[in-house]
Enzyme design. Structure first.
Site, PDB file in Angstrom:
ATOM      1  N   HIS A  91       0.814  -1.221   0.000  1.00 58.10           N
ATOM      2  CA  HIS A  91       0.000   0.000   0.000  1.00 58.10           C
ATOM      3  C   HIS A  91       0.846   1.270   0.000  1.00 58.10           C
ATOM      4  O   HIS A  91       0.380   2.342   0.395  1.00 58.10           O
ATOM      5  CB  HIS A  91      -1.014  -0.026   1.149  1.00 58.10           C
ATOM      6  CG  HIS A  91      -2.242  -0.795   0.753  1.00 58.10           C
ATOM      7  ND1 HIS A  91      -2.169  -2.091   0.291  1.00 58.10           N
ATOM      8  CD2 HIS A  91      -3.549  -0.463   0.694  1.00 58.10           C
ATOM      9  CE1 HIS A  91      -3.378  -2.513  -0.021  1.00 58.10           C
ATOM     10  NE2 HIS A  91      -4.243  -1.537   0.222  1.00 58.10           N
ATOM     11  N   ASP A 153      -6.053   4.530  10.040  1.00 61.28           N
ATOM     12  CA  ASP A 153      -7.471   4.651   9.681  1.00 61.28           C
ATOM     13  C   ASP A 153      -7.970   3.426   8.927  1.00 61.28           C
ATOM     14  O   ASP A 153      -9.163   3.156   8.904  1.00 61.28           O
ATOM     15  CB  ASP A 153      -7.679   5.873   8.759  1.00 61.28           C
ATOM     16  CG  ASP A 153      -7.421   7.172   9.476  1.00 61.28           C
ATOM     17  OD1 ASP A 153      -7.294   7.157  10.710  1.00 61.28           O
ATOM     18  OD2 ASP A 153      -7.350   8.212   8.790  1.00 61.28           O
ATOM     19  N   GLU A 269      -9.604  13.638  14.880  1.00 63.67           N
ATOM     20  CA  GLU A 269      -9.087  13.911  13.529  1.00 63.67           C
ATOM     21  C   GLU A 269      -9.861  15.108  12.975  1.00 63.67           C
ATOM     22  O   GLU A 269     -10.669  15.719  13.690  1.00 63.67           O
ATOM     23  CB  GLU A 269      -9.247  12.690  12.610  1.00 63.67           C
ATOM     24  CG  GLU A 269      -8.268  11.569  12.900  1.00 63.67           C
ATOM     25  CD  GLU A 269      -8.054  10.607  11.740  1.00 63.67           C
ATOM     26  OE1 GLU A 269      -8.615  10.846  10.643  1.00 63.67           O
ATOM     27  OE2 GLU A 269      -7.332   9.604  11.932  1.00 63.67           O
TER      28      GLU A 269
HETATM   29  P1  FAD Z   1       4.319  -1.949   1.860  1.00 60.11           P
HETATM   30  O1  FAD Z   1       3.835  -0.928   0.899  1.00 60.11           O
HETATM   31  O2  FAD Z   1       4.237  -3.346   1.429  1.00 60.11           O
HETATM   32  O3  FAD Z   1       5.806  -1.576   2.325  1.00 60.11           O
HETATM   33  C1  FAD Z   1       6.127  -0.267   2.744  1.00 60.11           C
HETATM   34  C2  FAD Z   1       7.619  -0.188   3.145  1.00 60.11           C
HETATM   35  O4  FAD Z   1       7.826  -0.948   4.319  1.00 60.11           O
HETATM   36  C3  FAD Z   1       8.564  -0.770   2.093  1.00 60.11           C
HETATM   37  O5  FAD Z   1       9.763  -0.052   2.094  1.00 60.11           O
HETATM   38  C4  FAD Z   1       8.799  -2.184   2.582  1.00 60.11           C
HETATM   39  O6  FAD Z   1      10.036  -2.693   2.136  1.00 60.11           O
HETATM   40  C5  FAD Z   1       8.786  -1.988   4.090  1.00 60.11           C
HETATM   41  N1  FAD Z   1       8.283  -3.185   4.782  1.00 60.11           N
HETATM   42  C6  FAD Z   1       7.103  -3.822   4.607  1.00 60.11           C
HETATM   43  N2  FAD Z   1       7.023  -4.878   5.439  1.00 60.11           N
HETATM   44  C7  FAD Z   1       8.173  -4.894   6.155  1.00 60.11           C
HETATM   45  C8  FAD Z   1       8.692  -5.745   7.164  1.00 60.11           C
HETATM   46  N3  FAD Z   1       8.010  -6.811   7.621  1.00 60.11           N
HETATM   47  N4  FAD Z   1       9.909  -5.470   7.666  1.00 60.11           N
HETATM   48  C9  FAD Z   1      10.631  -4.405   7.228  1.00 60.11           C
HETATM   49  N5  FAD Z   1      10.191  -3.580   6.261  1.00 60.11           N
HETATM   50  C10 FAD Z   1       8.971  -3.818   5.740  1.00 60.11           C
HETATM   51  N6  FAD Z   1      -0.663   5.218   7.260  1.00 60.11           N
HETATM   52  C11 FAD Z   1      -0.879   5.680   8.495  1.00 60.11           C
HETATM   53  O7  FAD Z   1       0.053   5.871   9.279  1.00 60.11           O
HETATM   54  N7  FAD Z   1      -2.154   5.966   8.909  1.00 60.11           N
HETATM   55  C12 FAD Z   1      -3.242   5.728   8.136  1.00 60.11           C
HETATM   56  O8  FAD Z   1      -4.359   5.979   8.553  1.00 60.11           O
HETATM   57  C13 FAD Z   1      -3.030   5.200   6.837  1.00 60.11           C
HETATM   58  N8  FAD Z   1      -4.070   4.917   6.026  1.00 60.11           N
HETATM   59  C14 FAD Z   1      -3.845   4.408   4.793  1.00 60.11           C
HETATM   60  C15 FAD Z   1      -4.942   4.103   3.972  1.00 60.11           C
HETATM   61  C16 FAD Z   1      -4.747   3.589   2.710  1.00 60.11           C
HETATM   62  C17 FAD Z   1      -5.947   3.271   1.839  1.00 60.11           C
HETATM   63  C18 FAD Z   1      -3.421   3.404   2.231  1.00 60.11           C
HETATM   64  C19 FAD Z   1      -3.183   2.909   0.850  1.00 60.11           C
HETATM   65  C20 FAD Z   1      -2.317   3.706   3.028  1.00 60.11           C
HETATM   66  C21 FAD Z   1      -2.515   4.201   4.318  1.00 60.11           C
HETATM   67  N9  FAD Z   1      -1.454   4.508   5.168  1.00 60.11           N
HETATM   68  C22 FAD Z   1      -1.691   4.982   6.430  1.00 60.11           C
HETATM   69  C23 FAD Z   1      -0.053   4.362   4.715  1.00 60.11           C
HETATM   70  C24 FAD Z   1       0.513   3.019   5.131  1.00 60.11           C
HETATM   71  O9  FAD Z   1       0.724   2.967   6.531  1.00 60.11           O
HETATM   72  C25 FAD Z   1       1.880   2.765   4.473  1.00 60.11           C
HETATM   73  O10 FAD Z   1       1.780   2.895   3.096  1.00 60.11           O
HETATM   74  C26 FAD Z   1       2.389   1.378   4.832  1.00 60.11           C
HETATM   75  O11 FAD Z   1       3.716   1.242   4.398  1.00 60.11           O
HETATM   76  C27 FAD Z   1       1.546   0.345   4.158  1.00 60.11           C
HETATM   77  O12 FAD Z   1       1.799  -0.930   4.669  1.00 60.11           O
HETATM   78  P2  FAD Z   1       2.037  -2.123   3.656  1.00 60.11           P
HETATM   79  O13 FAD Z   1       1.982  -3.361   4.467  1.00 60.11           O
HETATM   80  O14 FAD Z   1       1.135  -2.052   2.502  1.00 60.11           O
HETATM   81  O15 FAD Z   1       3.558  -1.775   3.251  1.00 60.11           O
END
Ligand code: FAD
Length: 524
Positions: A91, A153, A269
């Site tokens: 994400h 969120d 918020e």
């Molecule tokens: P990925 O996109 O898969 O990875 C993100 C980064 O983290 C990459 O660099 C990856 O290499 C690293 N990573 C992933 N897993 C690990 C692991 N196990 N160990 C070490 N590194 C790792 N953020 C907020 O803080 N608050 C919110 O309310 C919020 N709402 C969101 C709503 C939506 C619809 C979206 C799309 C995003 C939102 N986000 C929010 C942002 C979100 O927290 C970040 O984009 C987060 O990185 C997404 O997690 P993911 O598992 O999809 O990570």
């Protein structure tokens, strides 16, 4: 037979990536978990941003920490080297979890990956796999009447992904970000070693990894603090026509963080309302049965732009409903919102936490979820939020939003300065999240090019006016920009990188460090 052939092709791919390697280790690493399946490769080539598309060399589906140790050892010790990125739920916006064709993506989230959560009821914590989604963490702890304290969120994000950034929502003013609520981590560092770390054990790694953008290791287990779970939520929205009245009341409410529970809200918020169309308001499924007046009728009387303060009061089966009403009333009395604009609803705690998922399903059904998302998230110091409002909302954006705009303040004393995350230098700072969707429409204002250009204008406005913003979920393309972003913290950040990932193998999609495959620092 087909599966065997696919596996052989995947192993061949890896041999091409790493060149001459220890074949024993290769077989051990890849036995059944490596894939170059076309559909899977296609899906990890993209992320929620839908802006950057990069195919990896291969995908590892780990079933245990050992699978990740084997892969990282291989990457670290082989003469040619290769890069590795953990991917949670993908994400990110700008390819942060991508690696390119000379790398391996470690797919951390997904069915039957990693061990199931273990709740320790008496000690009030849960141990979870790094790829666990927050929605599944919640489901597992609710069986014990417990829940994590600090949220995002949206719950379809992985634990490893959010704590590599910070993890924030309306509870952060009170409990701090998610990274302030982690007791312990298990991490496989860039040298292929497993390290358990906490505040008082390998603390340098613990602090590095929290908000560390995946630079120091892959989080395989996190120990998350829990509290007794509320059962229900009173969810309230009140409106303002005046920006400074809105921020004044938000700042007052977060200043109550040290008060007993009955004298403060549980979540704070806020957002800008320009119109009630779906693309601007997809984030939540709020409906107030006690006040079904349309917001647009209030906007007609108070000007086209309104600011909505969103607050909640959590409560339990044993709570007395009358005392909840009184607590809410007493807090609302101190605020200066438009009098007829109190919208209230009451719902189960889980439905409140999972509110954005409902909106996701609505957008998906209209084909509006998988569009490009040029999101920009900024931390703005409290002393400059008015300047930001004038220069950005009223100036550059001309009060047009193209997606939700969240604005809410947080207390810096709830953030640990030792962690890698970077925040502005003031006691209170705001999250301003421009959550915009680009559309192929005749309206030029909604195109990816236009919205990306506006993001650039916003960043240069902040730089020229010396607003002191810091990007949240940061994205830069040069190392100098990363050095500027980290400021005083850069020295520590790069020193920690040298210690835990000396060949710069990890999370290269963040574009902070260039892989160093000639380095003599690896063991030979
Ligand atoms: P990925 O996109 O898969 O990875 C993100 C980064 O983290 C990459 O660099 C990856 O290499 C690293 N990573 C992933 N897993 C690990 C692991 N196990 N160990 C070490 N590194 C790792 N953020 C907020 O803080 N608050 C919110 O309310 C919020 N709402 C969101 C709503 C939506 C619809 C979206 C799309 C995003 C939102 N986000 C929010 C942002 C979100 O927290 C970040 O984009 C987060 O990185 C997404 O997690 P993911 O598992 O999809 O990570």
């Amino acid at each position: 037979m087909v599966a065997k052939l696919l596996l052989l092709t995947a192993i061949y791919h890896l041999i091409v990536i790493v060149g001459s390697i220890d074949h024993h280790l290769l077989v051990e690493t890849t036995s059944t978990h490596l894939s170059i399946n076309k559909t899977e490769m296609e899906s990890v080539s993209r992320d929620f941003g839908n802006i950057k598309i990069t195919q990896p060399g291969a995908i590892l589906h780990p079933s245990s920490t050992q699978d990740i140790v084997n892969l990282l050892k291989l990457a670290y010790e082989s003469p040619e080297g290769f890069v590795v990125s953990a991917r949670g739920h993908g994400h990110s916006i700008n390819g942060q979890a991508q690696v390119g064709e000379n790398g391996v993506v470690v797919q951390m989230s997904g069915t039957s990956l990693g061990p199931a959560p273990i709740v320790l009821e008496k000690l009030m914590y849960v141990d979870v796999w790094g790829g666990e989604l927050w929605i599944d963490v919640l489901k597992s702890t609710l069986k014990y009447g417990l829940a994590p304290k600090s949220w995002t969120d949206y719950l379809y994000l992985s634990v490893g992904g959010t704590i590599s950034n910070a993890g924030i929502s309306g509870q952060a003013f009170n409990h701090g970000p998610q990274i302030s609520n982690i007791h312990e981590l298990e991490v496989v560092i860039g040298k292929g070693e497993v390290v358990t770390c906490a505040e008082d054990k390998n603390s340098e790694l613990f602090h590095a990894v929290l908000g560390g953008l995946g630079q120091f290791g892959i989080i395989t287990r996190a120990r998350i603090a829990l509290e007794p779970s509320p059962q229900r939520v009173r969810w309230i929205r009140i409106l303002y026509s005046n920006f400074s009245g809105f921020t004044h009341d938000q700042e007052y409410l977060i200043s109550l963080h040290g008060q007993p529970r009955s004298k403060k809200f549980d979540y704070i918020e806020g957002f800008v309302i320009v119109d009630e169309g779906l693309i601007n308001n997809w984030r939540s499924s709020f409906f107030s049965p006690s006040n079904p007046i349309k917001i647009s009728s209030i906007a007609a009387d108070h000007g086209n732009v309104l600011y909505c303060l969103e607050i909640t009061k959590n409560y339990y089966h044993h709570s007395d409903p009358e005392s909840i009403n009184q607590e809410v009333e007493a807090l609302l009395k101190k605020l200066n919102y438009i009098p007829e604009s109190v919208f209230t609803t009451d719902l189960p705690y889980v439905d409140f936490l999972n509110r954005v998922h409902k909106a996701e399903l609505k957008l998906r059904s209209k084909g509006l979820w998988d569009v490009p998302h040029p999101w920009l998230n900024l931390f703005v110091p409290k002393s400059r939020i008015d300047d930001f409002n004038k220069g950005v909302f009223k100036g550059i954006l001309g009060n047009k939003t193209s997606g939700p705009i969240l604005i809410y303040p947080m207390n810096k004393n709830k953030w640990d300065e030792e962690t890698s995350v970077v925040t502005p230098n003031e006691d209170v700072f705001y999250l301003v999240a421009l959550l915009r969707s680009a559309l192929h429409s005749s309206d030029k204002a909604q195109t990816l090019e236009r919205l990306s250009d506006e993001n650039r204008q916003i960043l240069s406005f902040c730089k020229d006016q010396n607003i002191g913003v810091k990007q949240y979920l940061p994205h830069y393309t040069t190392q100098q920009e990363w050095i500027d972003h980290h400021g005083e913290k850069w020295h520590k950040f790069s020193k920690r990188k040298m210690e835990f990932d000396p060949r710069h193998i990890l999370a290269t999609g963040q574009r902070i460090f260039v892989p160093d495959f000639n380095s003599k620092t690896r063991t030979s």
